[in-house]
Design a protein around this motif. Structure first.
Motif, mmCIF file in Angstrom:
data_model
loop_
_atom_site.group_PDB
_atom_site.id
_atom_site.type_symbol
_atom_site.label_atom_id
_atom_site.label_comp_id
_atom_site.label_asym_id
_atom_site.label_seq_id
_atom_site.Cartn_x
_atom_site.Cartn_y
_atom_site.Cartn_z
ATOM 1 N N ASN A 184 0.842 -1.197 0.000
ATOM 2 C CA ASN A 184 0.000 0.000 0.000
ATOM 3 C C ASN A 184 0.870 1.236 0.000
ATOM 4 O OD1 ASN A 184 0.594 0.858 2.710
ATOM 5 N ND2 ASN A 184 -0.799 -0.701 3.460
ATOM 6 N N THR A 185 0.270 2.299 -0.399
ATOM 7 C CA THR A 185 0.920 3.600 -0.404
ATOM 8 C C THR A 185 -0.126 4.631 -0.012
ATOM 9 O OG1 THR A 185 2.274 5.114 -1.698
ATOM 10 C CG2 THR A 185 0.462 4.050 -2.852
ATOM 11 N N SER A 186 0.325 5.748 0.498
ATOM 12 C CA SER A 186 -0.635 6.778 0.888
ATOM 13 C C SER A 186 -0.103 8.159 0.572
ATOM 14 C CB SER A 186 -0.960 6.680 2.383
ATOM 15 O OG SER A 186 0.176 6.985 3.151
ATOM 16 N N GLU A 187 -1.020 9.050 0.352
ATOM 17 C CA GLU A 187 -0.728 10.467 0.169
ATOM 18 C C GLU A 187 -1.436 11.166 1.311
ATOM 19 O OE1 GLU A 187 0.864 13.852 -1.175
ATOM 20 O OE2 GLU A 187 1.234 11.918 -2.125
ATOM 21 N N THR A 188 -0.663 11.786 2.202
ATOM 22 C CA THR A 188 -1.216 12.362 3.421
ATOM 23 C C THR A 188 -1.338 13.876 3.304
ATOM 24 O OG1 THR A 188 -0.151 10.606 4.660
ATOM 25 C CG2 THR A 188 -0.910 12.463 5.927
ATOM 26 N N ASN A 189 -2.402 14.381 3.856
ATOM 27 C CA ASN A 189 -2.640 15.825 3.971
ATOM 28 C C ASN A 189 -2.714 16.544 2.636
ATOM 29 O OD1 ASN A 189 -2.706 15.714 6.805
ATOM 30 N ND2 ASN A 189 -0.483 15.799 6.889
ATOM 31 N N TYR A 190 -3.322 15.913 1.651
ATOM 32 C CA TYR A 190 -3.540 16.636 0.404
ATOM 33 C C TYR A 190 -4.657 17.646 0.610
ATOM 34 C CZ TYR A 190 -7.459 13.457 -0.190
ATOM 35 O OH TYR A 190 -8.613 12.758 0.002
ATOM 36 N N ILE A 191 -4.639 18.705 -0.140
ATOM 37 C CA ILE A 191 -5.657 19.754 -0.040
ATOM 38 C C ILE A 191 -6.258 19.973 -1.413
ATOM 39 C CG2 ILE A 191 -6.085 22.192 0.455
ATOM 40 C CD1 ILE A 191 -3.754 22.029 2.462
ATOM 41 N N ILE A 192 -7.553 19.945 -1.483
ATOM 42 C CA ILE A 192 -8.249 20.200 -2.741
ATOM 43 C C ILE A 192 -8.491 21.704 -2.848
ATOM 44 C CG2 ILE A 192 -10.368 19.816 -4.027
ATOM 45 C CD1 ILE A 192 -10.451 17.039 -2.791
ATOM 46 N N ASP A 193 -7.949 22.282 -3.890
ATOM 47 C CA ASP A 193 -8.060 23.718 -4.113
ATOM 48 C C ASP A 193 -9.401 24.002 -4.786
ATOM 49 O OD1 ASP A 193 -7.808 26.376 -4.727
ATOM 50 O OD2 ASP A 193 -5.998 26.145 -5.931
#
Length: 63
Positions: free
Chosen positions: A36-45
Motif C-alpha cells: 500500500n501507499t498513501s498520500e497524506t494531507n492533500y488539499i483540494i483547491d
C-alpha cells in the motif's frame, strides 16, 4: 473508483475526491501479495483564480 488493466503488470485507476484528507491505495496481486501507499494531507483547491487584465481598450488595433 474506475480501474482498467492496461497490460499484465499495470492497472490504471481514476478516482474522484471532494474533500481534504489522506488517500490510501492498497494493491493485492493474484498470489495474495499486498502493498500500500498513501498520500497524506492533500488539499483540494476550490478557490478560483483571479484574473486581472489591464489594457487600454481605446487603443485597440483589432476590429
Amino acid at each position: 473508483m474506475n480501474c482498467t488493466q492496461t497490460n499484465a503488470t499495470r492497472v490504471d485507476c481514476t478516482i474522484s475526491i471532494d474533500s481534504n484528507g489522506t488517500l490510501v491505495v492498497n494493491a493485492i496481486d493474484s498470489d495474495g501479495t499486498s502493498t500500500n501507499t498513501s498520500e497524506t494531507n492533500y488539499i483540494i483547491d476550490t478557490v478560483f483564480p483571479v484574473l486581472t487584465i489591464t489594457d487600454d481598450v481605446n487603443n485597440s488595433t483589432n476590429s
